[in-house]
Design an enzyme around this catalytic site. Structure first.
Site, PDB file in Angstrom:
ATOM      1  N   ASP A 198      64.376 -18.403  12.711  1.00 12.45           N
ATOM      2  CA  ASP A 198      64.335 -19.745  13.287  1.00 12.45           C
ATOM      3  C   ASP A 198      65.156 -19.830  14.581  1.00 12.45           C
ATOM      4  O   ASP A 198      66.230 -19.252  14.691  1.00 12.45           O
ATOM      5  CB  ASP A 198      64.907 -20.716  12.249  1.00 12.45           C
ATOM      6  CG  ASP A 198      64.828 -22.166  12.674  1.00 12.45           C
ATOM      7  OD1 ASP A 198      63.714 -22.640  12.956  1.00 12.45           O
ATOM      8  OD2 ASP A 198      65.884 -22.836  12.720  1.00 12.45           O
ATOM      9  N   GLU A 213      60.862 -17.285  16.337  1.00 11.28           N
ATOM     10  CA  GLU A 213      60.405 -18.561  16.889  1.00 11.28           C
ATOM     11  C   GLU A 213      61.161 -18.842  18.191  1.00 11.28           C
ATOM     12  O   GLU A 213      62.338 -19.200  18.175  1.00 11.28           O
ATOM     13  CB  GLU A 213      60.651 -19.705  15.908  1.00 11.28           C
ATOM     14  CG  GLU A 213      60.152 -21.037  16.441  1.00 11.28           C
ATOM     15  CD  GLU A 213      61.024 -22.224  16.054  1.00 11.28           C
ATOM     16  OE1 GLU A 213      60.510 -23.344  16.055  1.00 11.28           O
ATOM     17  OE2 GLU A 213      62.215 -22.024  15.770  1.00 11.28           O
TER      18      GLU A 213
END
Length: 514
Positions: free
Chosen positions: A260, A291
């Protein structure tokens, strides 16, 4: 395109060295599923139990990997895990008002992981490594407020503040990891409890080094995102996160990570973290996808190079192309939909997707692909060879948050099956016109290939039909192709492999050998 030449040739593509599914799936196209949305809950089961019950169906459909939501204890009782409190608590300890996480208990999580492995479906862990929330105690320390729009600019004098930076994890009491966090392990926070003031404060004092230089340059320096920002240069932090990475893989049997918010994390730490985990026996092909949220591929490509093939990247630029195509209807030129995407420039570094939990209407990164273009979008990522596609739970399952209509869900299931059964071999594009494009997958010795047409034409003439003459290969000479997204329709293939394939306006058609 010359602007990107230096990025396209290096480094070694990440997906080439990663496990995309168990060995049993080596002869079939791999496929990932994101098994959650932001708000959804099962009406009668824990989320982990719901996932466990769905595993046999998902395996039969052809999914080889499933990206699960963060399994760690959140700061809030109903938190999704992105408000990370304790990475080592998988729903086992009485912390933050609950023993289970939003998704269920530790035993339910591990049971689902075990069933997935039995059905040859790989598990991917969502690793939230950028920040922590829900500290157990306040600490006093010196900090300086910085400008929210330029974190390199100071907005006031240094002062003593109080922050929730002490993480003691009393419910866990040292099990699995004895490490306890304090202000020395963080770079910044956004709340001074002493004055009840919200602002971005960079922590100062002995041992603090300021912002990391190995982060994104947005807002001057994008080290700080939210909560209590972790300093990934601190040796004790590095050791605990490395230990956690190995422990969560061993505990769950997972094969890798979705990482993340990487634009806010020191990328040298992340590269080292991944490479260290891969040096463990039997983990050389550990999966990792990062990401980095930007629709500008020129910002992602330097990160691709910096990660040296250690992680693939979500193809946000392609998602934004699909969103824009959806938003602009027939005004969008379908011949350009792959342009300036990671799938186009670095296909073996791209994890492609249509939507995810952040792009849903009302969410922080809202960029939803409308239902009128959803089938065309999935046909692009599932049936073309570029990238490694990820299907979104919100498009595949009935749910109140995303509300996929029955036709969209039915078409998606058919496209998933077409990927499994037909979409193999070399690609030939047929960019017919602005509102209609086609492509052919030639197939291989085990799979017959397919012909695909996509349209975004808005047309009220019920008699209008697109047609494109495409070559599916002379080995199909004399055969007939059928449509799998609609009833009826046959195309006869001539002796040289040509056929005239059709598609209704604002739809997709997929043709396979009868």
């Amino acid at each position: 395109m010359n602007l990107f030449k230096r990025w396209i040739s290096s480094p070694q593509p990440a997906l080439n060295g990663m496990r995309l599914g168990p060995e049993e799936h080596e002869d079939t196209n791999p496929l990932m599923l994101q098994f959650f949305t932001w708000d959804t809950k099962h009406p009668t089961l824990s989320w982990w139990k719901h996932f466990e019950e769905e595993i046999p169906r998902l395996a039969a459909m052809g999914f080889t990997q499933v990206w699960l939501p963060p399994p760690n204890k959140a700061a809030d009782r109903d938190g999704r895990g992105y408000d990370a409190y304790d990475l080592w608590d998988l729903g086992e300890f009485d912390q933050k008002g609950s023993i289970p996480t939003r998704w269920g208990s530790r035993s339910e999580f591990l049971s689902a992981c075990k069933v997935a492995k039995e059905h040859n479906v790989d598990i991917l862990i969502d690793a939230v490594l950028n920040h922590k929330l829900g500290g157990d105690r306040c600490e006093a320390f010196n900090a300086v407020p910085v400008n929210s729009q330029n974190r390199l600019k100071v907005d006031g004098k240094p002062r003593q503040i109080e922050g929730w930076t002490a993480f003691d994890f009393p419910g866990r009491n040292g099990k699995y990891s004895a490490f306890r966090w304090n202000q020395s392990h963080f770079t910044a926070l956004d709340w001074d409890h002493k004055t009840q003031t919200k602002a971005i404060y960079r922590i100062e004092g002995p041992g603090h080094k300021g912002w990391s230089k190995n982060v994104d340059k947005e807002l001057g320096n994008y080290d700080y995102l939210l909560g209590i920002d972790i300093d990934h240069r601190h040796p004790a932090v590095q050791e605990d996160l490395k230990n956690w990475g190995s422990w969560i893989l061993d505990t769950s049997g997972a094969v890798g990570f979705r990482i993340d918010a990487i634009k806010h994390i020191d990328h040298k730490f992340l590269v080292n973290w991944i490479s260290q985990l891969r040096r463990t026996p039997n983990r050389s092909k550990m999966f990792a996808v990062a990401e980095y949220w930007s629709g500008d591929v020129s910002l992602i490509l330097p990160y691709v190079k910096a990660f040296k093939g250690q992680a693939a990247f979500f193809d946000v630029p392609l998602h934004m192309n699909l969103h824009n195509a959806s938003k602009h209807y027939s005004r969008y030129d379908l011949r350009t939909v792959m342009n300036l995407s990671l799938a186009k420039l670095r296909p073996r570094d791209a994890v492609t997707f249509v939507d995810n939990h952040d792009t849903v209407e009302g969410q922080s990164l809202e960029s939803w692909v409308g239902s009128h273009f959803k089938t065309q979008a999935y046909a692009l990522i599932l049936l073309r060879p570029e990238g490694y596609p990820c299907v979104f739970y919100g498009d595949l399952y009935p749910n109140s948050e995303c509300s996929p209509d029955d036709i969209t869900r039915s078409n998606l299931e058919k496209l998933i099956n077409a990927r499994k059964m037909y979409a193999y071999g070399p690609l030939t594009d047929y960019p017919h016109d602005k509102n209609c494009v086609g492509f052919v997958r030639a197939g291989n010795e085990k799979h017959c290939g397919c012909a695909v047409i996509l349209s975004n034409r808005e047309d009220h003439d019920d008699n209008f039909v697109h047609s494109i003459r495409m070559n599916v290969g002379s080995h199909h000479a004399g055969c007939s192709f059928k449509s799998i997204l609609s009833d009826g329709g046959h195309v006869e293939i001539d002796k040289e492999g040509w056929g005239v394939f059709t598609c209704f306006p604002n739809s997709a058609s997929v043709w396979v050998r009868e």
